[in-house]
Structures are given as structure tokens and as C-alpha cells.
Design a protein around this motif. Sequence first.
Motif, PDB file in Angstrom:
ATOM      1  N   THR A   1       0.804  -1.227   0.000  1.00 23.68           N
ATOM      2  CA  THR A   1       0.000   0.000   0.000  1.00 23.68           C
ATOM      3  C   THR A   1       0.832   1.270   0.000  1.00 23.68           C
ATOM      4  O   THR A   1       0.277   2.363  -0.088  1.00 23.68           O
ATOM      5  N   LYS A   2       2.165   1.143   0.095  1.00 25.00           N
ATOM      6  CA  LYS A   2       3.004   2.336   0.060  1.00 25.00           C
ATOM      7  C   LYS A   2       2.824   3.113  -1.244  1.00 25.00           C
ATOM      8  O   LYS A   2       2.684   4.343  -1.222  1.00 25.00           O
ATOM      9  N   PRO A   3       2.820   2.448  -2.425  1.00 24.58           N
ATOM     10  CA  PRO A   3       2.543   3.208  -3.662  1.00 24.58           C
ATOM     11  C   PRO A   3       1.160   3.854  -3.648  1.00 24.58           C
ATOM     12  O   PRO A   3       0.972   4.938  -4.203  1.00 24.58           O
TER      13      PRO A   3
ATOM     14  N   THR B   1      -0.808  -4.543  -9.820  1.00 21.59           N
ATOM     15  CA  THR B   1      -1.305  -4.185 -11.153  1.00 21.59           C
ATOM     16  C   THR B   1      -2.347  -3.079 -11.082  1.00 21.59           C
ATOM     17  O   THR B   1      -2.315  -2.123 -11.873  1.00 21.59           O
ATOM     18  N   GLU B   2      -3.275  -3.193 -10.105  1.00 25.76           N
ATOM     19  CA  GLU B   2      -4.324  -2.179 -10.000  1.00 25.76           C
ATOM     20  C   GLU B   2      -3.750  -0.813  -9.618  1.00 25.76           C
ATOM     21  O   GLU B   2      -4.198   0.232 -10.119  1.00 25.76           O
TER      22      GLU B   2
ATOM     23  N   ALA C   1      -2.038   0.714 -12.608  1.00 31.11           N
ATOM     24  CA  ALA C   1      -3.033   1.270 -13.538  1.00 31.11           C
ATOM     25  C   ALA C   1      -3.558   2.611 -13.039  1.00 31.11           C
ATOM     26  O   ALA C   1      -3.712   3.561 -13.828  1.00 31.11           O
ATOM     27  N   ALA C   2      -3.832   2.704 -11.728  1.00 30.25           N
ATOM     28  CA  ALA C   2      -4.324   3.968 -11.169  1.00 30.25           C
ATOM     29  C   ALA C   2      -3.247   5.055 -11.259  1.00 30.25           C
ATOM     30  O   ALA C   2      -3.549   6.217 -11.572  1.00 30.25           O
ATOM     31  N   THR C   3      -1.992   4.690 -10.990  1.00 27.89           N
ATOM     32  CA  THR C   3      -0.897   5.660 -11.070  1.00 27.89           C
ATOM     33  C   THR C   3      -0.710   6.145 -12.504  1.00 27.89           C
ATOM     34  O   THR C   3      -0.504   7.338 -12.753  1.00 27.89           O
TER      35      THR C   3
END
Length: 476
Positions: free
Chosen positions: A226-228, A254-255, A258-260
Motif C-alpha cells: 500500500t506504500k505506492p 497491477t491495479e 493502472a491507477a498511477t
Amino acid sequence: MAYIRKLFGSLISRMLLLTIVSVVLAQSITSIFWVTQIADSEKNVVLTNAENLGNSAVSTISFFQKLPNTYRHLVLEQLRDLGGSRFFVSLNKQMVDINPINDSELKQQVLTDIKSIVYKKLGDHRTLLLEFSSPDDLHVINNNILLKDLPPSWGAYNLIIPSVSSPILVLQMELAQDEWLYLAAVLPPPYLLDDLPVISAQQFVSIIFTTLILLVLIYIAFHWQTKPLKNLASAVGEFSIDFTKPPLQEKGATEIVAATRAFNHMQQKLQSYIKDREVLFRSVSHDLKTPITRLRLRSELLDDEKQTSAFNVDLEDLEMLVKAALQTVKDTDIHENIADIDIQKLLLQIVGTQQDVVTLHINTHNNFRGKPHALKRSLSNLIDNAVKYGEKVDIYVKDSAQSLVIVIKDQGPGIAESALSSIFTPYVRLHDDQEGHGLGLGIARNIIQAHGGDIRIFNHPKGGLEVCVILPRTYR
């Protein structure tokens, strides 16, 4: 309830809570299942052993019943000389009082089964007493002698197992008047005559340690994963006041990647849009200055002074609008880095020499993260307006974990209710003084909104205008 929501508000805390519930539930169900299976299996073993012990007791009782009275004590002495038998046997003149162990369903079932075997094979015309006792509290021979006080030659060692305090079955049958046959024996293992708990102490400790190990491993894993996501949330929060942030690194699940990637794409588009808007306003301002100057020169060539004066007024208005539009863009889009702002120090700088008419009420020493010059310009516009039109001004700063609230209250006449909805509209001026273009409040609100906050203006019930600036602590 609010504390619980706050405690389990993060993704990690919710996953840890879900893990605790899942592990405890799974371990409890498994423990209950295995304890039930093991208990049923061992219960069957205990009942089988009890049946065998009952048959042995019947044989021993039948043997002593058939012996003449004069030989019974001789046989007992021979048994003791030979090391005893499965039973500790004695012939007593009276019934011996037995201190029973705690009652349980299995204990009562064992006693019932043994009694039924004895009565079935010997008849129920004799008095029969059955009970389980602890070896440390077992009376033999009479009510004054304990098993542990007997010499080894009496065969008492057959009933005492040093490592296990196993319950001892005591059978007493009245053979004749003042003659009781006393039999004592240990059931073969397992010695389960007490009701078993659903979850034992060892299983409970195992569940605790298993849960703690899983929690530590899951916390490390989720913190890493969860750091990213935290970096993305922080970048989204600061992007509203700093459009020059570099793209985020696309890493993680992966999710999250994609959000980043979607955020970086959106950030690039907005940066391009803002840059194009600035270029457009500068170009329009620059391109309009030339024809305005040309028209001003041509108006001077007119012979009619009245027409010349009218042209100059229109041109001055047009030039003022162009300058005001350019000023709005410049004042709103302040390119500076985000920093920690000492709100108390900032307000003291804004108030400056006006401390005789401005009173500060500050209850916080926490910094606020934002653009210092932009916030100073916004608050300066609001405070200067309050001093100009409201005479005396009180400024209240209220801080919390969620937001920083700055309330500016003056003692002026206030604003008509019909004008409150349009006060932030560009070029709208509520006073007839010649200074200003009606852009100050609009610029102030744009800066506050760029920080994710808002401004609310209303007339105070006791008189005066109240301006409420709400700045969320998204970037703390």
C-alpha cells in the motif's frame, strides 16, 4: 463509535481486523471439530475399558463369594505377597466413605455401565456402591486410612501413577452382614472423566501465537503493497495546489500501477491545459494592447472633443478589463513550492501595523502545508476588505485533525442578502470607491479552492460580516 471508525479507517487496519476475525473463526471451528472428534473417540475407549473393568470386577466378586469366610483373608495375604492383582482388594467390616471427584456426564455413564454389568451377572439383591476418587484422597480399609499411607507390600502402588493423578474406581459390595468387599482399580488411559472444554488452554495459546505471527506478516506485506497507494493519494492531494509535480513512479500491484498511470496521464493533460491557458491570456493581453494604443492615437486626431473624450473613456475601460483579466491569472496561478506555513506568523505579517483594529484569537501552533505567498495574498485580500469596510476586526483560528478554519468577523454594516450570491463574481463591486476592480474576493476564493478548501460569507446575526475560510489538512 467514532473512535472505532477512526481506528479502523485505513486499509491496513481493516485487513488486519479481517485477518484476526478470519483466523480466530477458522481456528475455533477447527478446534471445535477436532475436540469433538477426539472426545468422541476417547469416550468410546473409556466406555470400552469400563466394560472390561466391570467384567473383571464381576469375576473377582464371584471368586470371593465362593471362598469360605476362613480362607478369604488368607487369599488376600497371598495376593499381597505375590504383588497384588489388577484390583486393590480388602474385606472391611463397614462401608468406607469415598470422597468423589467432580461429576461429569462421562463419569456417570461409566458408573452406570459398570453397575449394570455387575447387577446383570450377579443380580441386584446385594448393596453395591460405585464411585471415583482421587488417589491423594482415597480412603481404604476404614475411614481413617488413606491409600498413600499404606505400605508398598499391600499393593497400593498399583493404584498410584506418579506422573498422572488418574481417578480410581472404587466398588464396594456387601457380601454379608458386617462384611464388605472393597475393590479399587485404575481405568486404563485415557483418563477423561471430566467434561472437556471446547478449546483447551494450549489451543487458545496456539490460536493467539498463530494470529500474532499472521498479523505481523500481513502488516509487513500490506504496508509494502500500500506504500505506492499512499504516495498516489498524497500526490493527488498536493496536485490541487501544485501542478508542477513530476510524474509518479508506476510500481506496486497491477491495479495500483493502472491507477498511477491514469493519474500521470491526467496530470499531464491538466498541466498542458493550464500552460495553454496562461499562454492564451498573455497573448490576448499583448495583442489587445496594440490596437488599444492605435485607437487612442486615432481618437486624438478627431476634431470633436466630446467624441474624443467618449472614445478615451471606452478605451480606458477596455484597457482596465484586459489588465484585470491578466492580473486574475497571475494572482491565481502562483508558481511556488508547497511548504509548512506558520499560520500565526503569517497572520501577524498580514495584520502588520493594523493591530489596533485587528484582534487575533489563535488556538494552534501547528503548521499548515500549502503555498505561503498564495495564502498570504488570499488572506490579505480578505483581511484588508474587513478592515476597510468593517472597522474593528476579530480573526479566529480553529485547528483540528481534519481542517484549519480561519474566521474573519468585522463590525461593519454587512452585505445585502441579495448580493451574497454574486460577491465572488469578477468585476462585481458593492461599493462606489474608485479603488480596485472587483477581483480581490474572486482571486482569494480561487487560491483557497486551489488548496482544496472553500470560503463562506454570511451576515452575522449580531451584526457585521463573517468570512469563514476552511482549509482541509489533506497534506499533513
